[in-house]
Design a protein around this motif. Structure first.
Motif, PDB file in Angstrom:
ATOM      1  N   VAL A   5       0.841  -1.196   0.000  1.00  0.00           N
ATOM      2  CA  VAL A   5       0.000   0.000   0.000  1.00  0.00           C
ATOM      3  C   VAL A   5       0.877   1.247   0.000  1.00  0.00           C
ATOM      4  O   VAL A   5       1.802   1.381   0.810  1.00  0.00           O
ATOM      5  CB  VAL A   5      -0.931   0.007   1.221  1.00  0.00           C
ATOM      6  N   VAL A   6       0.596   2.170  -0.933  1.00  0.00           N
ATOM      7  CA  VAL A   6       1.285   3.453  -0.982  1.00  0.00           C
ATOM      8  C   VAL A   6       0.280   4.545  -0.631  1.00  0.00           C
ATOM      9  O   VAL A   6      -0.912   4.287  -0.456  1.00  0.00           O
ATOM     10  CB  VAL A   6       1.891   3.704  -2.382  1.00  0.00           C
ATOM     11  N   ASP A   7       0.769   5.762  -0.543  1.00  0.00           N
ATOM     12  CA  ASP A   7      -0.143   6.874  -0.258  1.00  0.00           C
ATOM     13  C   ASP A   7      -0.994   7.222  -1.469  1.00  0.00           C
ATOM     14  O   ASP A   7      -2.213   7.426  -1.347  1.00  0.00           O
ATOM     15  CB  ASP A   7       0.656   8.100   0.191  1.00  0.00           C
ATOM     16  N   ASP A   8      -0.360   7.281  -2.652  1.00  0.00           N
ATOM     17  CA  ASP A   8      -1.068   7.754  -3.841  1.00  0.00           C
ATOM     18  C   ASP A   8      -0.696   6.900  -5.049  1.00  0.00           C
ATOM     19  O   ASP A   8       0.496   6.649  -5.304  1.00  0.00           O
ATOM     20  CB  ASP A   8      -0.713   9.218  -4.145  1.00  0.00           C
ATOM     21  N   VAL A 184     -12.736   1.774  -5.954  1.00  0.00           N
ATOM     22  CA  VAL A 184     -12.653   2.895  -5.022  1.00  0.00           C
ATOM     23  C   VAL A 184     -13.228   2.490  -3.675  1.00  0.00           C
ATOM     24  O   VAL A 184     -14.368   2.007  -3.599  1.00  0.00           O
ATOM     25  CB  VAL A 184     -13.395   4.126  -5.577  1.00  0.00           C
ATOM     26  N   ARG A 185     -12.445   2.697  -2.623  1.00  0.00           N
ATOM     27  CA  ARG A 185     -12.890   2.386  -1.267  1.00  0.00           C
ATOM     28  C   ARG A 185     -12.622   3.594  -0.377  1.00  0.00           C
ATOM     29  O   ARG A 185     -11.529   3.739   0.174  1.00  0.00           O
ATOM     30  CB  ARG A 185     -12.159   1.160  -0.733  1.00  0.00           C
ATOM     31  N   PRO A 186     -13.598   4.480  -0.246  1.00  0.00           N
ATOM     32  CA  PRO A 186     -13.410   5.665   0.595  1.00  0.00           C
ATOM     33  C   PRO A 186     -13.070   5.275   2.032  1.00  0.00           C
ATOM     34  O   PRO A 186     -13.560   4.284   2.561  1.00  0.00           O
ATOM     35  CB  PRO A 186     -14.779   6.367   0.517  1.00  0.00           C
ATOM     36  N   ARG A 187     -12.167   6.075   2.622  1.00  0.00           N
ATOM     37  CA  ARG A 187     -11.705   5.862   3.995  1.00  0.00           C
ATOM     38  C   ARG A 187     -11.040   4.507   4.184  1.00  0.00           C
ATOM     39  O   ARG A 187     -10.957   3.967   5.286  1.00  0.00           O
ATOM     40  CB  ARG A 187     -12.862   6.031   4.991  1.00  0.00           C
ATOM     41  N   ASP A 188     -10.574   3.916   3.070  1.00  0.00           N
ATOM     42  CA  ASP A 188      -9.863   2.645   3.130  1.00  0.00           C
ATOM     43  C   ASP A 188      -8.812   2.663   2.023  1.00  0.00           C
ATOM     44  O   ASP A 188      -8.397   3.742   1.586  1.00  0.00           O
ATOM     45  CB  ASP A 188     -10.852   1.488   2.955  1.00  0.00           C
ATOM     46  N   VAL A 189      -8.420   1.524   1.529  1.00  0.00           N
ATOM     47  CA  VAL A 189      -7.410   1.425   0.483  1.00  0.00           C
ATOM     48  C   VAL A 189      -8.093   1.108  -0.843  1.00  0.00           C
ATOM     49  O   VAL A 189      -8.822   0.115  -0.951  1.00  0.00           O
ATOM     50  CB  VAL A 189      -6.375   0.337   0.823  1.00  0.00           C
ATOM     51  N   ARG A 202      -3.956   4.743  -0.786  1.00  0.00           N
ATOM     52  CA  ARG A 202      -4.973   5.441   0.011  1.00  0.00           C
ATOM     53  C   ARG A 202      -5.699   6.501  -0.807  1.00  0.00           C
ATOM     54  O   ARG A 202      -6.782   6.950  -0.414  1.00  0.00           O
ATOM     55  CB  ARG A 202      -4.321   6.044   1.253  1.00  0.00           C
ATOM     56  N   HIS A 203      -5.103   6.917  -1.924  1.00  0.00           N
ATOM     57  CA  HIS A 203      -5.738   7.899  -2.796  1.00  0.00           C
ATOM     58  C   HIS A 203      -5.335   7.591  -4.235  1.00  0.00           C
ATOM     59  O   HIS A 203      -4.226   7.105  -4.500  1.00  0.00           O
ATOM     60  CB  HIS A 203      -5.310   9.321  -2.430  1.00  0.00           C
ATOM     61  N   GLY A 321     -14.047  11.182  -1.641  1.00  0.00           N
ATOM     62  CA  GLY A 321     -12.802  11.838  -1.262  1.00  0.00           C
ATOM     63  C   GLY A 321     -11.562  11.014  -1.544  1.00  0.00           C
ATOM     64  O   GLY A 321     -10.458  11.399  -1.149  1.00  0.00           O
ATOM     65  N   ALA A 322     -11.718   9.889  -2.271  1.00  0.00           N
ATOM     66  CA  ALA A 322     -10.589   8.986  -2.508  1.00  0.00           C
ATOM     67  C   ALA A 322      -9.964   9.149  -3.882  1.00  0.00           C
ATOM     68  O   ALA A 322      -8.945   8.507  -4.173  1.00  0.00           O
ATOM     69  CB  ALA A 322     -11.052   7.538  -2.332  1.00  0.00           C
TER      70      ALA A 322
END
Length: 417
Positions: A5-8, A184-189, A202-203, A321-322
């Motif tokens: 998992v990365v940030d973006d 897309v999984r908001p507030r998740d990965v 995460r985004h 928001g993802a």
């Protein structure tokens, strides 16, 4: 199986994707960039390489379709994008040239539009030098605006330099993998899937020209259009010139390897007949400025024109928001694309947003822009229906069954291929 998992996860390696990734990595984020083609193989890498804040008659259009504060924000946005690319070109030692940018009328009637652009740009805060004629332009023209000290760069070298800088900052760039799905999984990965692997972040940033996840109906808020470009040899020296003519505008520019190039003949995708014929018209327009021009190559590219006449940049609607995206640069994607990278990266890093980004993000679509969009959608639907009507009767069953063995045979009334 998804990667670590990365940030973006950034989809697309044009100027939007690479500037966004670079700025995010410099802000401490772990970033992966995925591109279906090698770096430089997309529309950014095939542009004229003009980094300019003079965008044809953009301010004239803005004056009629949006509030003055939005036009001023458009000016500030382009100034920010220009400054970022100027800084990165210097920092990376990428060869580039300085040229004045001009807007001229190729016919007497074009002088009125030049005057209108001068007034609209001044109201937005962009100061242009106005002349009736200039000896620096070796061709007949009617009215002229000049913006000094703009930039011409080999776009492939620009993107290569951005990729090298991004890699040095810790960005992983994955080439030749086409994205086939985004979960897309908001507030998740969220997970970006290609034909070869999955990438978790995460985004997600969609830097793909038009968002491949169209949850905001941007296909109905922008019009896909194509432009035709030519390049070749000439001993005539030209600066960056956008000439307003009877068939629209043509932008000519020197290349960093000593040639001349031009782009023009903007037209809706799927309309207007032969691209080769359009290339001949672009060449003719360039010859009116440089009579000794000899064409060596021609190609066409695609961009998206927003009906609300400023590019869309920010969070994708209904993405929780993802997902961030950028679209609608209307043929001027280098300065605007770099500015989009500033806006997206600062939002994701939790940094203070530039005032121009807040203004543009809060604008609304006026009735006139909605009318323009509706008319374009109707024209596109009409072209589609007309295309089916031109099919020979024997082809209609093939279309209905969708059999791959069917080859449509058009009648003589069809436009040339």
């Amino acid at each position: 199986m998804a990667s670590d998992v990365v940030d973006d996860v950034v989809v697309g390696a044009g100027v939007v994707g690479l500037t966004t990734a670079l700025l995010l990595a410099r802000g401490g984020h772990r970033v992966v960039v995925i591109t279906a083609e090698p770096v430089g193989g997309g529309s950014s890498g095939r542009s004229l390489g003009v980094v300019s804040q003079l965008h044809g008659t953009a301010y004239r259009r803005l004056a009629g379709e949006t509030a003055r504060k939005n036009a001023a924000a458009y000016r500030a946005m382009n100034a920010s994008g220009f400054a970022l690319l100027e800084e990165l070109l210097t920092e990376t030692g990428t060869a580039h040239e300085r040229h004045d940018a001009w807007l001229v009328g190729s016919r007497p009637g074009g002088a009125v539009r030049v005057d209108d652009e001068h007034l609209a740009a001044a109201r937005a805060g962009l100061r242009l030098e106005k002349l009736q004629r200039s000896a620096e332009l070796p061709f007949e023209h009617h009215g002229a605006l000049r913006l000094r000290d703009q930039i011409v760069v080999d776009p492939a070298r620009l993107l290569s330099a951005l990729a090298i800088a991004a890699t040095a900052a810790g960005v992983r760039i994955v080439e030749r993998e086409r994205v086939v799905d985004v979960r897309v999984r908001p507030r998740d990965v969220s997970v970006v899937e290609t034909g070869q692997a999955e990438y978790a972040g995460r985004h997600v940033v969609l830097a793909t020209g038009t968002p491949i996840l169209d949850r905001g109906l941007y296909a109905l808020k922008t019009a896909a259009f194509r432009m035709v470009a030519v390049t070749g040899e000439s001993v005539t020296a030209l600066p960056v010139v956008t000439a307003i003519g009877p068939e629209g505008s043509t932008t000519a520019a020197p290349t960093t390897d000593g040639r001349l190039a031009a782009v023009g003949q903007s037209h809706a995708v799927g309309t207007g007949g032969s691209e080769l014929h359009r290339a001949d018209r672009v060449e003719a327009a360039l010859r009116s400025m440089a009579p000794d021009f000899t064409r060596t190559d021609a190609w066409s590219g695609q961009d998206y024109r927003p009906f609300n006449p400023i590019a869309f940049v920010g969070l994708l609607p209904r993405g929780g928001g993802a997902v961030s995206f950028a679209s609608g640069f209307d043929g001027w994607g280098l300065t605007q694309g770099a500015a989009a990278g500033i806006r997206i990266s600062r939002d994701l890093l939790g940094l203070h947003r530039p005032p121009w980004a807040t203004t543009i993000g809060r604008r609304f679509t006026r009735a006139r822009s909605q009318t323009v969009g509706l008319a374009a959608d109707v024209r596109a639907a009409t072209e589609l229906v007309s295309g089916f009507r031109r099919l020979a009767p024997t082809d209609l069953p093939c279309c209905a069954t969708g059999r791959a063995s069917c080859t449509a045979r058009t009648t003589a009334s069809s436009p040339p291929a």
